[in-house]
Enzyme design. Structure first.
Site, PDB file in Angstrom:
ATOM      1  N   ASP A 185       0.830  -1.206   0.000  1.00 41.08           N
ATOM      2  CA  ASP A 185       0.000   0.000   0.000  1.00 41.08           C
ATOM      3  C   ASP A 185       0.863   1.253   0.000  1.00 41.08           C
ATOM      4  O   ASP A 185       0.525   2.258  -0.625  1.00 41.08           O
ATOM      5  CB  ASP A 185      -0.882   0.029   1.252  1.00 41.08           C
ATOM      6  CG  ASP A 185      -1.998  -0.999   1.148  1.00 41.08           C
ATOM      7  OD1 ASP A 185      -2.010  -1.733   0.141  1.00 41.08           O
ATOM      8  OD2 ASP A 185      -2.839  -1.050   2.051  1.00 41.08           O
ATOM      9  N   TYR A 226       2.113   1.925  -3.401  1.00 47.87           N
ATOM     10  CA  TYR A 226       1.002   2.381  -4.240  1.00 47.87           C
ATOM     11  C   TYR A 226       0.688   3.851  -3.937  1.00 47.87           C
ATOM     12  O   TYR A 226       0.536   4.673  -4.838  1.00 47.87           O
ATOM     13  CB  TYR A 226      -0.230   1.508  -3.974  1.00 47.87           C
ATOM     14  CG  TYR A 226      -1.494   1.985  -4.645  1.00 47.87           C
ATOM     15  CD1 TYR A 226      -1.755   1.687  -5.970  1.00 47.87           C
ATOM     16  CD2 TYR A 226      -2.438   2.729  -3.935  1.00 47.87           C
ATOM     17  CE1 TYR A 226      -2.916   2.119  -6.591  1.00 47.87           C
ATOM     18  CE2 TYR A 226      -3.606   3.172  -4.547  1.00 47.87           C
ATOM     19  CZ  TYR A 226      -3.843   2.865  -5.869  1.00 47.87           C
ATOM     20  OH  TYR A 226      -4.996   3.299  -6.475  1.00 47.87           O
ATOM     21  N   ASP A 227       0.607   4.157  -2.635  1.00 49.77           N
ATOM     22  CA  ASP A 227       0.303   5.540  -2.261  1.00 49.77           C
ATOM     23  C   ASP A 227       1.384   6.498  -2.737  1.00 49.77           C
ATOM     24  O   ASP A 227       1.105   7.645  -3.079  1.00 49.77           O
ATOM     25  CB  ASP A 227       0.095   5.649  -0.751  1.00 49.77           C
ATOM     26  CG  ASP A 227      -1.235   5.006  -0.336  1.00 49.77           C
ATOM     27  OD1 ASP A 227      -2.128   4.922  -1.202  1.00 49.77           O
ATOM     28  OD2 ASP A 227      -1.366   4.583   0.816  1.00 49.77           O
ATOM     29  N   LEU A 241     -10.758   7.793   1.193  1.00 50.60           N
ATOM     30  CA  LEU A 241     -10.347   8.750   2.225  1.00 50.60           C
ATOM     31  C   LEU A 241      -9.044   9.414   1.806  1.00 50.60           C
ATOM     32  O   LEU A 241      -8.208   8.789   1.156  1.00 50.60           O
ATOM     33  CB  LEU A 241     -10.115   8.019   3.549  1.00 50.60           C
ATOM     34  CG  LEU A 241     -11.346   7.497   4.293  1.00 50.60           C
ATOM     35  CD1 LEU A 241     -10.927   6.530   5.391  1.00 50.60           C
ATOM     36  CD2 LEU A 241     -12.136   8.654   4.886  1.00 50.60           C
ATOM     37  N   ARG A 271     -18.174  -1.771  -2.844  1.00 54.04           N
ATOM     38  CA  ARG A 271     -18.002  -0.379  -3.232  1.00 54.04           C
ATOM     39  C   ARG A 271     -18.029  -0.213  -4.753  1.00 54.04           C
ATOM     40  O   ARG A 271     -18.508   0.783  -5.265  1.00 54.04           O
ATOM     41  CB  ARG A 271     -16.686   0.173  -2.671  1.00 54.04           C
ATOM     42  CG  ARG A 271     -16.544   1.647  -2.989  1.00 54.04           C
ATOM     43  CD  ARG A 271     -15.456   2.295  -2.174  1.00 54.04           C
ATOM     44  NE  ARG A 271     -14.134   1.952  -2.689  1.00 54.04           N
ATOM     45  CZ  ARG A 271     -13.020   2.546  -2.305  1.00 54.04           C
ATOM     46  NH1 ARG A 271     -13.064   3.481  -1.381  1.00 54.04           N
ATOM     47  NH2 ARG A 271     -11.869   2.183  -2.807  1.00 54.04           N
ATOM     48  N   TYR A 286     -19.148   1.278  10.350  1.00 53.97           N
ATOM     49  CA  TYR A 286     -18.645   2.545  10.893  1.00 53.97           C
ATOM     50  C   TYR A 286     -19.297   3.777  10.290  1.00 53.97           C
ATOM     51  O   TYR A 286     -18.867   4.887  10.536  1.00 53.97           O
ATOM     52  CB  TYR A 286     -17.135   2.646  10.700  1.00 53.97           C
ATOM     53  CG  TYR A 286     -16.664   2.207   9.324  1.00 53.97           C
ATOM     54  CD1 TYR A 286     -17.008   2.930   8.188  1.00 53.97           C
ATOM     55  CD2 TYR A 286     -15.889   1.057   9.178  1.00 53.97           C
ATOM     56  CE1 TYR A 286     -16.599   2.520   6.936  1.00 53.97           C
ATOM     57  CE2 TYR A 286     -15.475   0.641   7.925  1.00 53.97           C
ATOM     58  CZ  TYR A 286     -15.833   1.374   6.809  1.00 53.97           C
ATOM     59  OH  TYR A 286     -15.423   0.968   5.564  1.00 53.97           O
ATOM     60  N   LYS A 319      -2.129   6.455   7.604  1.00 53.64           N
ATOM     61  CA  LYS A 319      -1.745   5.088   7.237  1.00 53.64           C
ATOM     62  C   LYS A 319      -0.452   4.669   7.927  1.00 53.64           C
ATOM     63  O   LYS A 319       0.519   5.423   7.941  1.00 53.64           O
ATOM     64  CB  LYS A 319      -1.546   5.002   5.726  1.00 53.64           C
ATOM     65  CG  LYS A 319      -2.819   5.283   4.938  1.00 53.64           C
ATOM     66  CD  LYS A 319      -3.544   4.026   4.536  1.00 53.64           C
ATOM     67  CE  LYS A 319      -2.865   3.366   3.396  1.00 53.64           C
ATOM     68  NZ  LYS A 319      -3.642   2.347   2.728  1.00 53.64           N
ATOM     69  N   CYS A 333      14.467 -34.654  -1.773  1.00 53.87           N
ATOM     70  CA  CYS A 333      13.923 -34.238  -0.480  1.00 53.87           C
ATOM     71  C   CYS A 333      15.082 -34.166   0.513  1.00 53.87           C
ATOM     72  O   CYS A 333      15.865 -35.109   0.613  1.00 53.87           O
ATOM     73  CB  CYS A 333      12.883 -35.248  -0.004  1.00 53.87           C
ATOM     74  SG  CYS A 333      12.435 -35.043   1.729  1.00 53.87           S
TER      75      CYS A 333
HETATM   76  S1  IVH Z   1     -14.955   5.873   6.658  1.00 57.51           S
HETATM   77  C1  IVH Z   1     -16.712   8.621   3.655  1.00 57.51           C
HETATM   78  N1  IVH Z   1     -13.980   4.404   8.642  1.00 57.51           N
HETATM   79  O1  IVH Z   1     -11.028   2.573   4.268  1.00 57.51           O
HETATM   80  C2  IVH Z   1     -15.811   7.864   4.528  1.00 57.51           C
HETATM   81  N2  IVH Z   1     -13.466   3.784   6.404  1.00 57.51           N
HETATM   82  O2  IVH Z   1      -9.462   4.131   2.347  1.00 57.51           O
HETATM   83  C3  IVH Z   1     -15.712   6.469   4.128  1.00 57.51           C
HETATM   84  N3  IVH Z   1     -12.131   1.749   6.200  1.00 57.51           N
HETATM   85  O3  IVH Z   1     -13.448   2.741   1.734  1.00 57.51           O
HETATM   86  C4  IVH Z   1     -14.890   5.610   4.932  1.00 57.51           C
HETATM   87  N4  IVH Z   1     -11.979   1.321   8.357  1.00 57.51           N
HETATM   88  O4  IVH Z   1     -13.306   0.609   3.138  1.00 57.51           O
HETATM   89  C5  IVH Z   1     -14.048   4.587   7.302  1.00 57.51           C
HETATM   90  N5  IVH Z   1     -13.211   3.169  10.461  1.00 57.51           N
HETATM   91  C6  IVH Z   1     -13.305   3.346   9.140  1.00 57.51           C
HETATM   92  C7  IVH Z   1     -12.694   2.466   8.223  1.00 57.51           C
HETATM   93  C8  IVH Z   1     -12.787   2.727   6.860  1.00 57.51           C
HETATM   94  C9  IVH Z   1     -11.673   0.904   7.144  1.00 57.51           C
HETATM   95  C10 IVH Z   1     -11.933   1.598   4.740  1.00 57.51           C
HETATM   96  C11 IVH Z   1     -13.168   1.768   3.912  1.00 57.51           C
HETATM   97  C12 IVH Z   1     -12.881   2.922   2.988  1.00 57.51           C
HETATM   98  C13 IVH Z   1     -11.390   2.903   2.946  1.00 57.51           C
HETATM   99  C14 IVH Z   1     -10.828   4.217   2.543  1.00 57.51           C
END
Ligand code: IVH
Length: 709
Positions: free
Chosen positions: A71, A74-75, A118, A171, A267, A356, A450
């Site tokens: 990740d 990638y970021d 996010l 998603r 969440y 992250k 082996c």
């Molecule tokens: S909030 C509009 N809360 O992270 C806000 N996302 O990189 C949407 N994720 O698509 C996400 N834990 O799949 C939120 N506590 C958390 C999360 C969370 C994991 C994932 C989620 C999101 C991705 C974004």
């Protein structure tokens, strides 16, 4: 000495030649028309490459669930692209990608509200800058944030209408995703109906329509269990729980999904109607989610910038103890009204931030590659490393997965390699630092024998794993005995690998039945002052005779038979003897999976395995279920059931287990052979097919009645 001088000389000649060549090129360039400034051209080219590369990794990550890079890497690509786009705004593409997980074979659904990604941060400064920006934009002293673990799985949106679950959608591209309701319903903690009252009996707000948003994931324990089973049957282990969770959720058969215990946490919400029921804060939303009976998460609250950073760090520090995978912390502005004011960009809300964690990576020298022999003979290559620190522990060995992986990454003995913690537990070699490779290195040649018994290894085409074919290979025997005595099977405490090794070396332990033939005198000859421990061991062996039937079955190391399948076999057949004598057809007739049935029948077709069964039975090991637990219900025997839609009183998995236990067969699709189609809420095309084929259709109530009989 001579060669050193010689090569220096050669290098000098090359450098000179290169200089002349370069100055020619540069001179030519001076006269060429310069329509595009060189820097812009270079940046544009780089941006184009980055865009394509990111798209490729999006495809690997979201669609194939098999990412090639971490990740963090990638970021970095995304950040570099964003920086270039900020420098040259015309390079910014119109659409902002948030990836796309849609795959083949699923119906797609539009989300009521977009599912966003996010914005990401990697440093303390970025977290504090986020706080400062929000404080400035809200012009408020009274801001609060929730600080939540960022679960590392895949995003899901579950729609409830009038409190009833109607569908679950991934998603996808943020606008529309794959409908995976049946697969999600294998998760037992996912309620089919929202609770209408809290624990005190107070009525809860119940929206007409709500999309609850969350993450589907696999716990580390389940991830390890699945990988153990795979390794036991000679399949390559999965690298990360997230990829495995994604791959599992996108299976076409929910019966397959049910074999892996996916979990879900919620969440947030998407659409919620009427708006009057939308909670005023993120905190209240978390409370409501849990009051409805949905699995929620534990979070912290922070107000000041210091509190915020310290909460982020606290969750980071707890990370290693969490039973589920996380890749960061999510910070969200608490007040819904303030969130609304700040709005969102194309790809992410302006009121939230993901901090992250960086994947810990170390570089060290690969001293040697050794082979580990598994209980079914699979040879797993292991990297023997110069000690290096990684994530707070000292690492000397790491996984190399299999022969093909070594070849694909061109890993050679003597190389400096990068080691990462895959799925944060097992360290794995992820690549080679080619800049540090010496010229005398040679491609790794996978051993042909082996290491334990010198038998010639075999590779089955199409399979990554290489096997030792010798069932009597002492390393395999050792592994099988270790497995049998482990706490996942009959549990014989005090029977450690060293002792097992000695007994195997003397030829006293060739299979698990030999354990019950060990004599006190024999054990005492092993030397040392061992009387007490020998008596304890013999007592533990005696106790193990009372282990449950499924543990004994699990202990036999039948390929493809892990703990879950062992339980299934024990419940369906009641006696080890019956399992051992069942034909492949008989196994399948009782709902045992096709390839498992073949494997079980194969195993017991071998004389030596039949002998082991007979010997452990005569040694007095319990090989029968207590009578009361054996199910028999003639109305079900041999009948074929298919389920469609959502059942309200029990999960599809439970329902399927129940009918299987009663002797029926569960199939995924309706055919002429189907005896019953059980229809829940929102049954789809199967219902139509059943009507066309005049298959008997029953609803949930009728089904329960039938079960009751
Ligand atoms: S909030 C509009 N809360 O992270 C806000 N996302 O990189 C949407 N994720 O698509 C996400 N834990 O799949 C939120 N506590 C958390 C999360 C969370 C994991 C994932 C989620 C999101 C991705 C974004």
């Amino acid at each position: 000495m001579m060669t050193g001088l010689g090569s220096k000389f050669a290098r000098g000649v090359f450098a000179l030649a290169f200089y002349f060549l370069l100055s020619d090129v540069l001179n030519a360039a001076k006269w060429a028309p310069q329509s595009v400034p060189a820097e812009l051209a270079r940046d544009a080219q780089r941006a184009e490459w980055l865009t394509a590369e990111i798209a490729r990794h999006d495809e690997l990550y979201f669609k194939k669930a098999a990412p090639e890079i971490s990740d963090v890497a990638y970021d970095q690509l995304k950040r570099e692209l964003r920086a270039l786009q900020e420098k040259h705004p015309h390079l910014a593409s119109r659409e902002t990608r948030i990836g796309d997980d849609r795959g083949e074979g699923f119906a797609t659904y539009w989300h009521g509200e977009r599912m966003l990604s996010l914005n990401k941060a990697y440093t303390e400064a970025e977290v504090r800058a986020f706080h400062a920006k929000i404080a400035a934009q809200t012009k408020s002293e009274a801001i609060a944030f929730t600080v939540e673990p960022k679960y590392d799985g895949l995003a899901i949106s579950v729609t409830y209408e009038q409190g009833r679950l109607v569908r679950a959608v991934t998603r996808g591209n943020g606008l529309e995703g794959d409908e995976v309701t049946e697969n999600l319903l294998t998760i037992l903690s996912l309620p089919r109906e929202l609770r209408r009252r809290d624990d005190e009996g107070k009525a809860l707000p119940l929206p007409e329509l709500v999309e609850v948003r969350g993450e589907v994931y696999l716990s580390f324990a389940e991830f390890a269990r699945i990988n153990d089973e795979r390794e036991a049957v000679g399949e390559a282990p999965f690298a990360h729980p997230r990829n495995l969770a994604a791959g599992t959720l996108k299976q076409q058969s929910s019966a397959e999904v049910a074999k892996r215990k996916l979990e879900v946490v919620f969440y947030g919400v998407g659409v919620m109607q009427p708006v009057s029921v939308i909670p005023a804060t993120q905190r209240e939303l978390h409370a409501l989610i849990q009051a409805w009976g949905l699995p929620g998460l534990a979070y912290r609250v922070a107000k000041t910038s210091d509190e915020l950073w310290s909460a982020v760090q606290t969750i980071g520090a707890e990370r290693g103890r969490l039973p589920f995978p996380t890749d960061g912390v999510v910070v969200k502005l608490d007040a819904t009204a303030q969130q609304r004011k700040l709005g969102e960009s194309d790809s992410a809300p302006n009121w939230a931030l993901a901090y992250k964690f960086s994947t810990e990576r170390a570089e060290t020298r690969l001293k040697a590659i050794t082979l580990q022999v598994g209980r079914s003979g699979v040879l797993t290559p292991v990297a023997e490393l110069e000690t290096v620190e990684l994530g707070g522990s000292k690492i000397t060995r790491a996984s190399l997965h299999n022969r093909d992986e070594i070849a694909r990454k061109d890993i050679r003995i003597g190389d400096y390699v990068f080691v990462e913690k895959a799925g944060e537990i097992i360290p794995a070699v992820v690549g080679v630092n080619f800049a540090r490779r010496t010229t005398d290195s040679a491609k790794f040649v996978f051993p042909e024998k082996c290491p334990a018994c010198q038998a010639e290894v075999i590779a089955i085409s199409g399979e990554a794993a290489v096997h030792c074919p010798n069932a009597e290979c002492p390393a395999q025997v050792q592994q099988r005995i270790e497995h049998f005595v482990s706490k996942d099977c009959v549990e014989i405490s005090g029977f450690g690998p060293a002792l097992i090794g000695k007994l195997v070396a003397r030829g006293w332990l060739k299979n698990v039945a030999d354990i019950y033939q060990l004599e006190r005198e024999q054990l005492l000859t092993l030397g040392g002052n061992v009387e007490k421990s020998t008596d304890r061991l013999l007592a533990a062996i005696e106790r193990s005779k009372g282990a449950s039937l499924w543990r004994v079955i699990h202990g036999l190391s039948i390929p493809q038979v892990g703990a879950v399948t062992s339980r299934e076999l024990a419940a369906k057949f009641g006696r080890l003897e019956v399992v051992a004598n069942a034909s492949e057809e008989a196994l399948r007739a009782r709902g045992v999976d096709r390839s498992v049935a073949a494997s079980v029948a194969d195993f017991f077709a071998k004389k030596e395995n039949q002998t082991v069964v007979r010997r452990i039975m005569s040694a007095g090991v319990a090989t029968e279920l207590p009578q009361s637990t054996v199910v028999a219900n003639s109305a079900f025997t041999g009948k074929i059931f298919v389920f469609t839609g959502t059942l309200l009183t029990l999960s599809r998995t439970d329902a399927a287990d129940k009918v299987r236990a009663a002797g029926a067969i569960v199939r995924d699709n309706v055919s002429k052979q189907t005896d019953y189609l059980v229809v829940g809420v929102n049954g789809g095309s199967k219902l139509k097919t059943a009507q066309e084929l005049s298959v008997k259709i029953i609803d949930e109530a009728e089904f329960l009645q039938l079960l009751g009989k």
